[in-house]
Design an enzyme around this catalytic site. Sequence first.
Site, PDB file in Angstrom:
ATOM      1  N   ALA A  79      16.973  26.376  48.989  1.00 27.90           N
ATOM      2  CA  ALA A  79      15.808  25.319  48.659  1.00 27.90           C
ATOM      3  C   ALA A  79      16.006  23.988  49.466  1.00 27.90           C
ATOM      4  O   ALA A  79      15.161  23.280  49.155  1.00 27.90           O
ATOM      5  CB  ALA A  79      15.775  25.082  46.979  1.00 27.90           C
ATOM      6  N   CYS A  92      20.177  25.323  52.974  1.00 29.37           N
ATOM      7  CA  CYS A  92      20.711  26.253  51.849  1.00 29.37           C
ATOM      8  C   CYS A  92      19.214  26.976  51.844  1.00 29.37           C
ATOM      9  O   CYS A  92      18.352  27.462  52.644  1.00 29.37           O
ATOM     10  CB  CYS A  92      21.199  25.670  50.707  1.00 29.37           C
ATOM     11  SG  CYS A  92      20.195  24.237  49.941  1.00 29.37           S
ATOM     12  N   SER A 130      20.569  21.421  46.881  1.00 29.59           N
ATOM     13  CA  SER A 130      21.963  21.269  46.325  1.00 29.59           C
ATOM     14  C   SER A 130      22.896  21.376  47.423  1.00 29.59           C
ATOM     15  O   SER A 130      23.664  20.514  47.824  1.00 29.59           O
ATOM     16  CB  SER A 130      22.130  22.288  45.180  1.00 29.59           C
ATOM     17  OG  SER A 130      23.381  22.136  44.574  1.00 29.59           O
TER      18      SER A 130
END
Length: 304
Positions: free
Chosen positions: A87, A85, A90
């Site tokens: 970063a 994603c 999550s």
Amino acid sequence: MDEIIDGLYVGSSMAESDKPKLKECRITHILSVASHYVPSYPNEFVYKLISIDDLPEENIIQYFPECNKFISGALEEGGCVLVHCMAGQSRSAVIAAAYLMQKDGLTSEQALTAIKKKRRQINPNDGFIDQLQLYYDISYDVSPAKALYRRFLINHSAEHYREYGKIENIVAGVDPTTQQMLPTQRLVRCKKCRRALVIEANILDHQAGVGQVAFSYNKRNGSGANTPHAFPQNRACSSLFVEPMEWMDGISDGLIENKIACPKCQAKLGSYNWAGAQCSCGKWIIPSFQIHRNRIDEIRQRLQ
């Protein structure tokens, strides 16, 4: 990026753009789970793009089956997969967790713990963690046929209405007259013509009193005590609250509110409102699909 199991990596957008590192790790497939992400090397790797924001209200569980298929297919071919994603904390972690859950029959907690051992910085938002738990509760079968998943979708539609003022992607309960009638503990019929309206799986019970109740999808906790999302039957209420049903006028057209009438004899049964309505007991139900008990017959049947 970090290798979670053999051939499956989780990382950030920086990992996706690091071509030397991708080659070093023998990456062949890249699963991008970000909002409108543009691949860095579309001609050199096999990509799958899932456009989704890292927000608790986003419906990420709907993508679990296709992402699992992409990952398992790549690994079966002898390739290596990077799930990323922005970063790498999550969305990518949740997709990897869903794959581990389905592959090894893990709980959400077990899958996230396994990933965190390899990538300590993962930090999925609370909404995504709830959806991983839902994934476990529905036995990894993301289908509207599953009552808990159907409730999740109904709640998601109601949240979309509160945010944007319109209803989209409505999932309605199947008309009981169009499917094989299996033994059920509870059957609701029109009092006037006895036409079947809803079965046990379509009924939302609640505890009497003040406060707000939303369509929810979590089960009872491990001790068997009621969670905020488990409602015992309350016979004191003058109305029965149910899921939106295929036979209700205006449901498929996205109407926010409308009357509920029997599809056979047109007897007035109640009303619905995606913004919610108050029960006679004082509880506010969101969304509200309310059928008056004096207009129906509730039949108890024994399971065979």
